[in-house]
Structures are given as C-alpha cells and as structure tokens.
Design an enzyme around this catalytic site. Sequence first.
Site, mmCIF file in Angstrom:
data_model
loop_
_atom_site.group_PDB
_atom_site.id
_atom_site.type_symbol
_atom_site.label_atom_id
_atom_site.label_comp_id
_atom_site.label_asym_id
_atom_site.label_seq_id
_atom_site.Cartn_x
_atom_site.Cartn_y
_atom_site.Cartn_z
ATOM 1 N N GLY A 44 27.528 21.619 63.910
ATOM 2 C CA GLY A 44 27.952 21.225 62.557
ATOM 3 C C GLY A 44 27.255 19.945 62.121
ATOM 4 O O GLY A 44 26.480 19.341 62.873
ATOM 5 N N SER A 84 28.811 30.781 68.174
ATOM 6 C CA SER A 84 28.982 32.030 67.427
ATOM 7 C C SER A 84 27.763 32.943 67.383
ATOM 8 O O SER A 84 27.683 33.795 66.510
ATOM 9 C CB SER A 84 29.430 31.703 66.002
ATOM 10 O OG SER A 84 28.442 30.935 65.379
ATOM 11 N N THR A 110 36.863 37.302 64.609
ATOM 12 C CA THR A 110 35.616 37.943 64.198
ATOM 13 C C THR A 110 35.689 39.466 64.265
ATOM 14 O O THR A 110 36.370 40.021 65.139
ATOM 15 C CB THR A 110 34.468 37.491 65.121
ATOM 16 O OG1 THR A 110 33.299 38.225 64.781
ATOM 17 C CG2 THR A 110 34.763 37.733 66.590
ATOM 18 N N TYR A 163 30.850 36.857 73.301
ATOM 19 C CA TYR A 163 31.333 36.174 72.097
ATOM 20 C C TYR A 163 32.578 36.881 71.550
ATOM 21 O O TYR A 163 33.638 36.274 71.355
ATOM 22 C CB TYR A 163 30.227 36.115 71.037
ATOM 23 C CG TYR A 163 30.738 35.712 69.681
ATOM 24 C CD1 TYR A 163 31.204 34.418 69.463
ATOM 25 C CD2 TYR A 163 30.782 36.623 68.621
ATOM 26 C CE1 TYR A 163 31.710 34.042 68.225
ATOM 27 C CE2 TYR A 163 31.280 36.256 67.383
ATOM 28 C CZ TYR A 163 31.747 34.966 67.191
ATOM 29 O OH TYR A 163 32.243 34.613 65.966
ATOM 30 N N GLY A 178 21.755 46.576 69.400
ATOM 31 C CA GLY A 178 23.197 46.347 69.244
ATOM 32 C C GLY A 178 23.689 46.368 67.802
ATOM 33 O O GLY A 178 24.877 46.184 67.562
#
Length: 341
Positions: free
Chosen positions: A36, A77, A117, A142, A283
């Site tokens: 961030g 992420s 998610t 994840y 994927g």
Amino acid sequence: MKCLVTGGAGYVGSHVVAGLLDAGHEVAVIDNLSTGYRAAIPNDIRFFQFDLLDAEAINQILANEKWDVVLHFAALSLVNESMCKPFYYLRQNYITALNLIEACAINGVKRFVFSSTAALFGGKERFSLIPDDARVEASSPYGESKFLIERALVWADQIYGMRSASLRYFNAAGADPLGRLGEEHTPETHLIPLAVDTVLGLRRNLKIFGNDYPTRDGTCIRDYIHVTDLAEAHIRVIELLDHRSVTYNLGNGLGFTNMEVVQAVERVSGRKLPWDWAPRRKGDPSMLVADSTLIRWETGWSPRYSSIDVIVETALQWRKKHPHGYEKLVNECDLYNSILI
Ligand code: UDP
C-alpha cells in the site's frame, strides 16, 4: 462509528476508508505499507504502521480503545504468486488474520468486515452466475487462506458473539470518481489498469490471453465491480451486523469479455489501444460472474457505476492525472488532502 481498518493504504482498503470518512465515521488505519501507499491515507487520521504478524502490537490497539467495527483488508493478493510461495501466503494472510480476529474477539469487538474473494470458488468452468452458496473449492493458497479466515470468523461469532461480514469480491476496478485515489499495484497484473496504461503510452503492447474460450467472442468474461460500489457495500453491511453474520458474493452481476474491455478503453479514451493475442493464461476460467442478489436484497445496496465505460473512465482519469501513481508522492504532501484542498 469508530472504525479500525487494516490494509487501509491498499487499493480497496483506501477506497473504503474514503467512503467511511465521507459518511462521517471516525477511522484509523493499520498497514505495513508492503504493497500500500502512505499517500493513499489522509494525513489527519491516525495511522499505525506495523505488520499484523505482531500479535502484541495489534492486541495493544484493541485493548487500549473500544472500536465499533474492524474492517480487514490487509493481505497478499496475487493468485499466481501464491502458487510459488504457498506457505508465505498462508502465513501472511491466515496467521495475521487470526492474530487480528483473536484480539478483536477477546477485546469485545462486535462487528468485523472481511475482504474475501471469488478466488475461493476455484478455477472450475461455469457458464452461469455464481450463487452465494456455490461450493467452495479454492484452487490456490491465496483462495484457501481467505476461506480459512472465513471459517475462523464463524467460530468468533459462535464463541464470542463477534458478528462478521465476509464479502467475496469479484473483479474490483476503476478509481474514486472524485479523483482522490486509484489503483496502483507492483507488479500490475490486472486487465483494466494494464489496458489504461497501454492506451496512455505508459507501457507497450497489451497481451490478451486466449481467444478460444467458449464465450460470445472467444475471450474470458469477468465481473468488474467499481471499487467505489465495493466500498459502499462495506458500509451497508455494517448495519446488519447488529443481528447476525453474513457472507455475500460482491460483484456487478454483469460480465464483460476481455474484448469488450479493450473496446471500452478505445471508446472512452478516443485512442487506438495496441494489443496482441497471447496464449491462454494458466488457471483462467472462461467466465466468473457473481449472482449478487442476496446482498442487494438484504442491504438495499446496488452498484451505481455498473457501466464498463464508467469503470474505465475513472481508471483512465486517475492515470492521466497520476501517471506515476502514488510512488512519487510517498514522503511528499498527502495526495488525498492536496486534492481536497
Ligand atoms: N488478461 C489479459 N491480459 C492481461 C491481464 C489479464 O488478457 O495482461 C485477462 C485475464 O486472462 C482474464 C481477464 O483479463 O481473462 C481478467 O484478468 P485479471 O488479472 O484482471 O483478473 P482475474 O480475473 O484474473 O482476477
């Protein structure tokens, strides 16, 4: 309400902080600034810089003050990165969340909002909207880490009465319509910011992965939800938490193909977007679109910026104004406040 936001310097977290402040709430942010940006947080709110692996530090903040709601965004992420560094992802996402959830539960926090998610639905092929009760089958560390956190929240509710909302995001995109905040990842892997940077000449040729998917134009379909709509949904769900915990899919409910995104970027920018075909990315399922009727029905939320052109327009405006993103602003004046003044 007094709100504590972890990961408030990140893309989604910073937009939620802006939404909470705009709605008149008091906000403090915890962020380790690993991904961030300090400039994404207003100067005049409290900021604690540390990693949530530090259980002692988080416990102190929760023991010293009473918080009405804790919103948890801090996480790694990148799905592909998690396939290379599974234990790093599991530790960094799950253990940090456990430290936070435990500290909240034992210090009497009653409302918790968690950034989950759609990646926990896995890479399975589906050709219809994904309902809230779709089977969870994470296909990456994840996605698994996010599901483990959802499960920890179930026990925090049952044993400590801490109500939570787990919001399973689809593809967050766009930027604050007031121009205060935007998307900035290093490395950037997402289609919309890459396409916007390419059309602005900030990077070379965009690659479109795969043209032989069983979709209307052969490219993948994704559910792009404007980040400000996403933020608004977080604020709406807080009200429900006085009564019960909830888990919702959070998407626009509309699917756009990669080609439709390319066309939107050309339409909105008025420029030609240079792009080439590339092989399928491993994927990537053909279609990922949320059935978000439950959150709409139960909270009254609905997306305001659902058009792909508006999503792209806000992303484009942000990049035009800040071609180097936040990078150059760190340690300079706070971007958020400088724009408001
Ligand atoms: N995509 C693409 N080129 C890129 C980045 C992404 O064609 O440089 C495609 C990707 O294969 C997928 C869609 O854009 O079909 C959305 O990918 P993104 O990484 O933005 O989000 P995801 O759905 O993977 O979370």
